[in-house]
Design an enzyme around this catalytic site. Structure first.
Site, PDB file in Angstrom:
ATOM      1  N   THR A  95      68.562  71.545 135.589  1.00 41.16           N
ATOM      2  CA  THR A  95      68.291  70.173 136.011  1.00 41.16           C
ATOM      3  C   THR A  95      69.270  69.208 135.365  1.00 41.16           C
ATOM      4  O   THR A  95      69.406  69.172 134.147  1.00 41.16           O
ATOM      5  CB  THR A  95      66.853  69.766 135.609  1.00 41.16           C
ATOM      6  OG1 THR A  95      65.929  70.639 136.245  1.00 41.16           O
ATOM      7  CG2 THR A  95      66.562  68.343 136.051  1.00 41.16           C
ATOM      8  N   TRP A 152      72.669  68.955 130.749  1.00 43.04           N
ATOM      9  CA  TRP A 152      71.495  69.279 131.554  1.00 43.04           C
ATOM     10  C   TRP A 152      70.246  69.302 130.676  1.00 43.04           C
ATOM     11  O   TRP A 152      70.315  69.110 129.479  1.00 43.04           O
ATOM     12  CB  TRP A 152      71.684  70.624 132.268  1.00 43.04           C
ATOM     13  CG  TRP A 152      72.188  71.752 131.426  1.00 43.04           C
ATOM     14  CD1 TRP A 152      73.461  71.925 130.940  1.00 43.04           C
ATOM     15  CD2 TRP A 152      71.448  72.887 130.971  1.00 43.04           C
ATOM     16  NE1 TRP A 152      73.545  73.096 130.211  1.00 43.04           N
ATOM     17  CE2 TRP A 152      72.331  73.706 130.213  1.00 43.04           C
ATOM     18  CE3 TRP A 152      70.127  73.308 131.121  1.00 43.04           C
ATOM     19  CZ2 TRP A 152      71.928  74.911 129.629  1.00 43.04           C
ATOM     20  CZ3 TRP A 152      69.730  74.506 130.534  1.00 43.04           C
ATOM     21  CH2 TRP A 152      70.621  75.283 129.807  1.00 43.04           C
ATOM     22  N   HIS A 153      69.103  69.524 131.313  1.00 41.01           N
ATOM     23  CA  HIS A 153      67.818  69.437 130.618  1.00 41.01           C
ATOM     24  C   HIS A 153      67.104  70.795 130.607  1.00 41.01           C
ATOM     25  O   HIS A 153      66.382  71.131 131.554  1.00 41.01           O
ATOM     26  CB  HIS A 153      66.915  68.415 131.307  1.00 41.01           C
ATOM     27  CG  HIS A 153      67.356  67.007 131.129  1.00 41.01           C
ATOM     28  ND1 HIS A 153      66.824  66.176 130.162  1.00 41.01           N
ATOM     29  CD2 HIS A 153      68.289  66.278 131.789  1.00 41.01           C
ATOM     30  CE1 HIS A 153      67.418  64.988 130.240  1.00 41.01           C
ATOM     31  NE2 HIS A 153      68.310  65.026 131.210  1.00 41.01           N
ATOM     32  N   PRO A 154      67.248  71.580 129.547  1.00 38.00           N
ATOM     33  CA  PRO A 154      66.606  72.899 129.523  1.00 38.00           C
ATOM     34  C   PRO A 154      65.090  72.834 129.469  1.00 38.00           C
ATOM     35  O   PRO A 154      64.418  73.809 129.809  1.00 38.00           O
ATOM     36  CB  PRO A 154      67.174  73.537 128.254  1.00 38.00           C
ATOM     37  CG  PRO A 154      67.555  72.382 127.382  1.00 38.00           C
ATOM     38  CD  PRO A 154      68.025  71.325 128.321  1.00 38.00           C
ATOM     39  N   GLN A 155      64.525  71.698 129.060  1.00 39.30           N
ATOM     40  CA  GLN A 155      63.068  71.589 128.899  1.00 39.30           C
ATOM     41  C   GLN A 155      62.323  71.267 130.191  1.00 39.30           C
ATOM     42  O   GLN A 155      61.115  71.465 130.298  1.00 39.30           O
ATOM     43  CB  GLN A 155      62.741  70.517 127.838  1.00 39.30           C
ATOM     44  CG  GLN A 155      62.678  69.088 128.320  1.00 39.30           C
ATOM     45  CD  GLN A 155      64.036  68.483 128.665  1.00 39.30           C
ATOM     46  OE1 GLN A 155      65.082  69.057 128.411  1.00 39.30           O
ATOM     47  NE2 GLN A 155      64.018  67.308 129.254  1.00 39.30           N
TER      48      GLN A 155
END
Length: 346
Positions: A220, A272-275
């Site tokens: 994301t 990006w957003h790993p969570q």
């Protein structure tokens, strides 16, 4: 019993006997009672290796709060409010760590005391790039460098804004970033030529997932700023600090750096957003496929595995007194937008 009943009874008995004879026999499988009665088997099967004394099996991650309520004032209008989206906390917990919130505008002495209780830090996403927030990130980053230089393994995850702020601090240039159009976008990660993933976050990813990162949109992106590979490599301070691992493209097909790692310190930067994949549901663009969830799990696992290398063993009671469990999240996703849950500190 009528003859027909006797016949059916005998027929069922024969079927049952036949089925028992068809069950495969596993002579090498032992139940606990067998092991208990056989000392030779018991001594070997019940022995487990002792935990590695050099690793910390109770790691704690500090997460720096971000200004305001994370919901454009819908949840709190307090000017001194700050927040941590619950997805970051769940992310760290899913890797096997506990979390202590680092409130960016609390007294410096209190913040520094909390830093003594953690084994790594996450800088979250957001918009704040100046003033006290930037100063707090820089203070924590310098302390992390000092602790690593002193022999303690102290990892940092800079996610989205967190990565951008580290880049600004290292470059000593507040205008180093460029604008990109990668708002609420699912994307791939393209590994740069000769990228060395040994010892990086991607070392913890299964080989099949590494391949899918470049072919499936399972990460994301949600940012307006970033830095191009050319600009990063052309800046001596940044190129000496960061090693580029992956790049991605925005909606206008403009290329930006999407994953980096420090050449010297256990610091990982994500654009990006790993969570989000496993813990955020407000945007339709967030991927929730099985492989997307594996991305979140692998990234969390690497962070905590790095934190376990920390030699810091803080007092248990002081840790408990400061854990996120002392606070309650607010459900902010009822409107179907923004973060699903957020912790607000006033």
């Amino acid at each position: 019993m009528p003859n027909g009943g006797v016949f059916r009874f005998l027929f069922l008995i024969s079927l049952f006997t036949l089925s028992l004879s068809s069950i495969p026999k596993y002579d090498n499988i032992f139940l606990p009672i067998h092991l208990h009665n056989d000392d030779s088997l018991s001594s070997s099967a019940s022995s487990c290796p002792a935990p590695n004394p050099n690793l910390n099996y109770k790691p704690v991650i500090g997460i720096l709060t971000h200004p305001r309520d994370g919901a454009s004032g819908r949840l709190s209008n307090a000017t001194d409010a700050s927040n941590i989206p619950a997805s970051y906390i769940k992310f760290a917990e899913s890797g096997g760590a506990r979390v202590i919130p680092l409130i960016y505008n609390e007294p410096t002495e209190k913040l520094l005391k909390k830093l003594d209780l953690v084994n790594g830090v996450i800088f979250v996403g957001g918009w704040a790039k100046q003033g006290l927030y930037l100063e707090t990130v820089e203070r924590i980053l310098k302390i992390a460098f000092q602790r690593n230089d002193a022999g303690e393994h102290f990892p940092i995850y800079g996610i989205s804004l967190g990565f951008e702020l580290i880049t600004i601090i290292i470059s000593e240039d507040n205008n180093i970033l460029d604008k990109y159009n990668a708002r609420n976008q699912a994307s791939t990660l393209q590994f740069v030529e000769n990228a060395d993933i040994e010892g990086s976050i991607f070392q913890s990813f299964p080989p099949d997932l590494i391949k899918k990162l470049s072919t499936e949109c399972i990460v994301t992106q949600n940012h307006h700023f970033g830095i191009s590979p050319e600009k990063l490599q052309g800046n001596e301070k940044l190129s000496n600090f960061w090693e580029i691992l992956t790049i991605s493209t925005d909606e206008n097909n403009q290329v930006y750096v999407s994953t980096v790692r420090s050449r010297k310190y256990p610091v990982t930067g994500f654009q990006w957003h790993p969570q989000k994949n496993a813990f955020e549901w407000g945007s339709a663009s967030i991927p929730h496929t099985e492989n997307a969830i594996r991305v979140t799990q692998s990234a969390a696992g690497f962070l905590v595995s790095e934190a376990r290398k920390s030699t810091n063993r803080p007092n248990d009671q002081e840790v408990r007194d400061n854990l996120i469990y002392n606070f309650k999240p607010t459900y902010g996703g009822k409107a179907g937008k923004g973060y699903d849950e957020v912790y607000i500190f006033e």
